[in-house]
Design a protein around this motif. Structure first.
Motif, PDB file in Angstrom:
ATOM      1  N   ALA A  59       0.814  -1.221   0.000  1.00 29.35           N
ATOM      2  CA  ALA A  59       0.000   0.000   0.000  1.00 29.35           C
ATOM      3  C   ALA A  59       0.846   1.269   0.000  1.00 29.35           C
ATOM      4  CB  ALA A  59      -0.931   0.004   1.219  1.00 29.35           C
ATOM      5  N   ARG A  60       2.146   1.141   0.249  1.00 30.36           N
ATOM      6  CA  ARG A  60       3.015   2.326   0.224  1.00 30.36           C
ATOM      7  C   ARG A  60       3.432   2.703  -1.197  1.00 30.36           C
ATOM      8  NH1 ARG A  60       7.481   0.001   4.126  1.00 30.36           N
ATOM      9  NH2 ARG A  60       7.049  -1.739   2.697  1.00 30.36           N
ATOM     10  N   LEU A  61       3.189   1.810  -2.142  1.00 34.17           N
ATOM     11  CA  LEU A  61       3.402   2.107  -3.565  1.00 34.17           C
ATOM     12  C   LEU A  61       2.051   2.513  -4.128  1.00 34.17           C
ATOM     13  CD1 LEU A  61       5.696  -0.912  -4.540  1.00 34.17           C
ATOM     14  CD2 LEU A  61       6.382   1.380  -3.839  1.00 34.17           C
ATOM     15  N   VAL A  62       1.842   3.793  -4.303  1.00 36.23           N
ATOM     16  CA  VAL A  62       0.500   4.304  -4.575  1.00 36.23           C
ATOM     17  C   VAL A  62       0.296   4.579  -6.056  1.00 36.23           C
ATOM     18  CG1 VAL A  62       0.266   5.279  -2.265  1.00 36.23           C
ATOM     19  CG2 VAL A  62       1.179   6.692  -4.100  1.00 36.23           C
ATOM     20  N   LYS A  63      -0.948   4.371  -6.497  1.00 35.54           N
ATOM     21  CA  LYS A  63      -1.378   4.730  -7.848  1.00 35.54           C
ATOM     22  C   LYS A  63      -2.088   6.074  -7.741  1.00 35.54           C
ATOM     23  CE  LYS A  63      -0.431   0.496  -9.458  1.00 35.54           C
ATOM     24  NZ  LYS A  63       0.618   0.220 -10.447  1.00 35.54           N
ATOM     25  N   ASP A  64      -1.383   7.123  -8.047  1.00 38.86           N
ATOM     26  CA  ASP A  64      -1.930   8.466  -7.861  1.00 38.86           C
ATOM     27  C   ASP A  64      -1.383   9.372  -8.957  1.00 38.86           C
ATOM     28  OD1 ASP A  64      -2.620  11.022  -7.083  1.00 38.86           O
ATOM     29  OD2 ASP A  64      -2.218  10.697  -4.956  1.00 38.86           O
ATOM     30  N   PRO A  65      -2.111   9.538 -10.069  1.00 39.54           N
ATOM     31  CA  PRO A  65      -1.611  10.355 -11.188  1.00 39.54           C
ATOM     32  C   PRO A  65      -1.285  11.789 -10.785  1.00 39.54           C
ATOM     33  CG  PRO A  65      -3.487   9.026 -11.889  1.00 39.54           C
ATOM     34  CD  PRO A  65      -3.385   8.875 -10.404  1.00 39.54           C
ATOM     35  N   ASP A  66      -2.071  12.368  -9.875  1.00 38.22           N
ATOM     36  CA  ASP A  66      -1.798  13.747  -9.461  1.00 38.22           C
ATOM     37  C   ASP A  66      -0.473  13.835  -8.698  1.00 38.22           C
ATOM     38  OD1 ASP A  66      -4.106  14.782 -10.615  1.00 38.22           O
ATOM     39  OD2 ASP A  66      -5.310  14.346  -8.834  1.00 38.22           O
ATOM     40  N   ARG A  67      -0.232  12.876  -7.827  1.00 38.39           N
ATOM     41  CA  ARG A  67       1.038  12.862  -7.088  1.00 38.39           C
ATOM     42  C   ARG A  67       2.201  12.645  -8.057  1.00 38.39           C
ATOM     43  NH1 ARG A  67       2.028  10.537  -1.229  1.00 38.39           N
ATOM     44  NH2 ARG A  67       4.268  10.907  -1.033  1.00 38.39           N
ATOM     45  N   ALA A  68       2.019  11.737  -9.021  1.00 42.10           N
ATOM     46  CA  ALA A  68       3.075  11.503 -10.010  1.00 42.10           C
ATOM     47  C   ALA A  68       3.383  12.777 -10.790  1.00 42.10           C
ATOM     48  CB  ALA A  68       2.657  10.380 -10.953  1.00 42.10           C
ATOM     49  N   THR A  69       2.346  13.537 -11.116  1.00 40.76           N
ATOM     50  CA  THR A  69       2.544  14.799 -11.823  1.00 40.76           C
ATOM     51  C   THR A  69       3.348  15.777 -10.978  1.00 40.76           C
ATOM     52  OG1 THR A  69       0.492  14.529 -13.078  1.00 40.76           O
ATOM     53  CG2 THR A  69       1.371  16.768 -12.889  1.00 40.76           C
ATOM     54  N   ARG A  70       3.025  15.836  -9.676  1.00 43.79           N
ATOM     55  CA  ARG A  70       3.762  16.747  -8.782  1.00 43.79           C
ATOM     56  C   ARG A  70       5.223  16.326  -8.655  1.00 43.79           C
ATOM     57  NH1 ARG A  70      -1.098  16.319  -5.778  1.00 43.79           N
ATOM     58  NH2 ARG A  70      -0.130  14.877  -4.295  1.00 43.79           N
ATOM     59  N   VAL A  71       5.464  15.005  -8.559  1.00 43.97           N
ATOM     60  CA  VAL A  71       6.840  14.517  -8.455  1.00 43.97           C
ATOM     61  C   VAL A  71       7.616  14.859  -9.717  1.00 43.97           C
ATOM     62  CG1 VAL A  71       8.272  12.441  -8.333  1.00 43.97           C
ATOM     63  CG2 VAL A  71       6.299  12.677  -6.815  1.00 43.97           C
ATOM     64  N   ALA A  72       7.009  14.631 -10.872  1.00 45.92           N
ATOM     65  CA  ALA A  72       7.673  14.938 -12.143  1.00 45.92           C
ATOM     66  C   ALA A  72       7.959  16.432 -12.258  1.00 45.92           C
ATOM     67  CB  ALA A  72       6.814  14.460 -13.314  1.00 45.92           C
ATOM     68  N   ALA A  73       7.000  17.257 -11.825  1.00 42.09           N
ATOM     69  CA  ALA A  73       7.191  18.713 -11.889  1.00 42.09           C
ATOM     70  C   ALA A  73       8.324  19.147 -10.976  1.00 42.09           C
ATOM     71  CB  ALA A  73       5.885  19.416 -11.508  1.00 42.09           C
ATOM     72  N   ALA A  74       8.389  18.565  -9.777  1.00 40.88           N
ATOM     73  CA  ALA A  74       9.450  18.926  -8.838  1.00 40.88           C
ATOM     74  C   ALA A  74      10.822  18.557  -9.393  1.00 40.88           C
ATOM     75  CB  ALA A  74       9.215  18.230  -7.492  1.00 40.88           C
ATOM     76  N   ARG A  75      10.906  17.400 -10.047  1.00 41.68           N
ATOM     77  CA  ARG A  75      12.184  16.996 -10.632  1.00 41.68           C
ATOM     78  C   ARG A  75      12.611  17.943 -11.748  1.00 41.68           C
ATOM     79  NH1 ARG A  75      11.997  10.405 -11.333  1.00 41.68           N
ATOM     80  NH2 ARG A  75      12.063   9.883  -9.107  1.00 41.68           N
ATOM     81  N   ALA A  76      11.606  18.449 -12.468  1.00 41.51           N
ATOM     82  CA  ALA A  76      11.902  19.345 -13.579  1.00 41.51           C
ATOM     83  C   ALA A  76      12.109  20.783 -13.119  1.00 41.51           C
ATOM     84  CB  ALA A  76      10.779  19.280 -14.607  1.00 41.51           C
ATOM     85  N   GLY A  77      11.939  21.027 -11.811  1.00 43.91           N
ATOM     86  CA  GLY A  77      12.091  22.372 -11.295  1.00 43.91           C
ATOM     87  C   GLY A  77      10.931  23.276 -11.610  1.00 43.91           C
TER      88      GLY A  77
END
Length: 408
Positions: A59-77
């Motif tokens: 359950a700690r590996l989550v399916k969350d497209p919005d969170r994935a988008t935020r992570v990708a955005a943070a990596r891209a600055g």
């Protein structure tokens, strides 16, 4: 993670698409989990069978497209909005389906869909599938050389899932075209355009089924209730989209990959011709040996997670490499050997846990009927090109671009 660190990771590119199994074996020598860059994006691949089963239920590996988008955005600055922007129906269709959700939302959706997608209903499709197989093979009878993917492996599941869903025959070619286009579209603009067209069509089709109920899956989904609960409009559209893509692309490539495995192992093909009772086991070996669903959908770590001795930090992308798990020598003896007599129980070709594919029985049935009928109809089945000329495409699924065969 810094861009510099990402560049230091092993880049999985053309070699991986062409033949991922040597890559998996090389990575597995270092451990059951590997940190790599796939399509330029840093992520963690879970390779081991035991670790894959655990990851698919963690359950700690989550399916969350919005969170994935935020992570990708943070990596891209880039600063991601605190609240996700309102999505169009087409955008929701692409991301807000069961494969990209977790409990309790996933539990609710699966419970409702299960009411309209039962084993009894799938078994009732067998005569219809047999008729479709026979009709498609009739069309191949005098062609001599044919791309079996284009003429047989793709039209079969497209016809079956379209009829099951309730798509009129006149619309099925366009319906399949959208699905194909979505799997190969690389530009977000193109993907969104196709998704909007498909969502608009499905919205109209659902409206027609509400007005004129029929004996099909859309009507069943519209009518499915759990006390006062029911699927919303966008959930209906997303569900039909998922059933189309999951029930069409993966089955077509399972048939193609399985046929190629038989042709590259003539002693196995001869054994299957001599003893058709081996067919059900052969389909399981197709699934284990070169499964079409090669990678899980994307997960994000909600917190640091220990997997196979490696600690994956929070907000990291994780993919379970189902194809690698199915070739894990710790689980399967001589895993790179194709053997239709193998007892491959425990393979992960259709996933595991709450995201195990609901359509697995339908995919197995279609593959078994398709391959069995092809062997019954043609005494000669052989590759029309050299094996090294075959090309693969790979996203979550992995399959051939074409499979030219000589039939006689």
């Amino acid at each position: 993670m810094s861009e510099e660190t990402a560049q230091e990771l092993e880049q999985l590119g053309e070699e991986f698409v062409r033949d991922p199994y040597p890559v998996y074996a090389r990575l597995r020598e270092r451990g059951p989990v590997a940190h790599v860059a796939l399509a330029g994006t840093p992520m963690w691949l879970v390779l081991g069978h035991e670790e894959a089963r655990a990851a698919l239920t963690d359950a700690r590996l989550v399916k969350d497209p919005d969170r994935a988008t935020r992570v990708a955005a943070a990596r891209a600055g880039v600063e991601a909005p605190e609240e996700p922007a309102e999505k169009t129906l087409g955008q929701r269709m692409l991301v807000e389906h069961m494969l990209n959700t977790d409990p309790p939302h996933h539990t609710r959706l699966r419970k409702l869909v299960a009411k309209a997608f039962t084993v009894r209903q799938i078994q009732a499709l067998r005569p219809r599938i047999e008729r479709t197989v026979a009709r498609l093979l009739d069309d191949l009878a005098d062609q001599g050389e044919v791309d079996v993917l284009k003429a047989f492996a793709f039209p079969l599941p497209l016809t079956v899932i379209s009829e099951m869903i309730g798509v009129p025959e006149a619309d099925q070619a366009e319906f399949g075209g959208w699905s194909n286009a979505l799997t190969v579209a690389v530009q977000p603009e193109e993907m969104h355009r196709i998704a909007e067209e498909m969502a608009a069509y499905l919205t109209g089709l659902i409206a027609r089924k509400r007005a004129e109920p029929a004996d099909d899956l859309i009507t069943g989904l519209i009518q499915a209730r759990d006390e006062e609960d029911r699927l919303t409009e966008h959930e209906l559209v997303s569900m039909v989209f998922q059933l189309l893509v999951a029930g069409y692309e993966t089955t077509a490539h399972l048939i193609g990959n399985g046929l190629l495995a038989l042709l590259r192992h003539p002693e196995q093909l001869a054994a299957l011709r001599a003893d058709r009772s081996l067919l059900a086991g052969a389909v399981e070996e197709f699934s284990r040996y070169d499964n079409s669903l090669h990678l899980s959908t994307l997960s994000v770590t909600a917190e640091p997670v220990e997997v196979g001795g490696a600690v994956i930090p929070a907000d990291e992308f994780v993919l379970v490499a189902l194809g690698a798990a199915n070739r894990d020598p710790g689980r399967f003896a001589d895993p790179d050997r194709f053997d239709i007599r193998r007892r491959p129980g425990g393979h992960l070709a259709f996933g595991h846990g709450i995201h195990h594919c609901m359509g697995a029985p339908l995919s197995r049935m279609q593959t078994e009927l398709a391959v069995g009928a092809l062997l019954d109809r043609f005494d000669r089945i052989e590759l029309a090109v050299a094996p090294e000329e075959l090309r693969y495409e790979m996203n979550l699924t992995r399959g051939l671009e074409s499979l030219p065969l000589r039939l006689g």
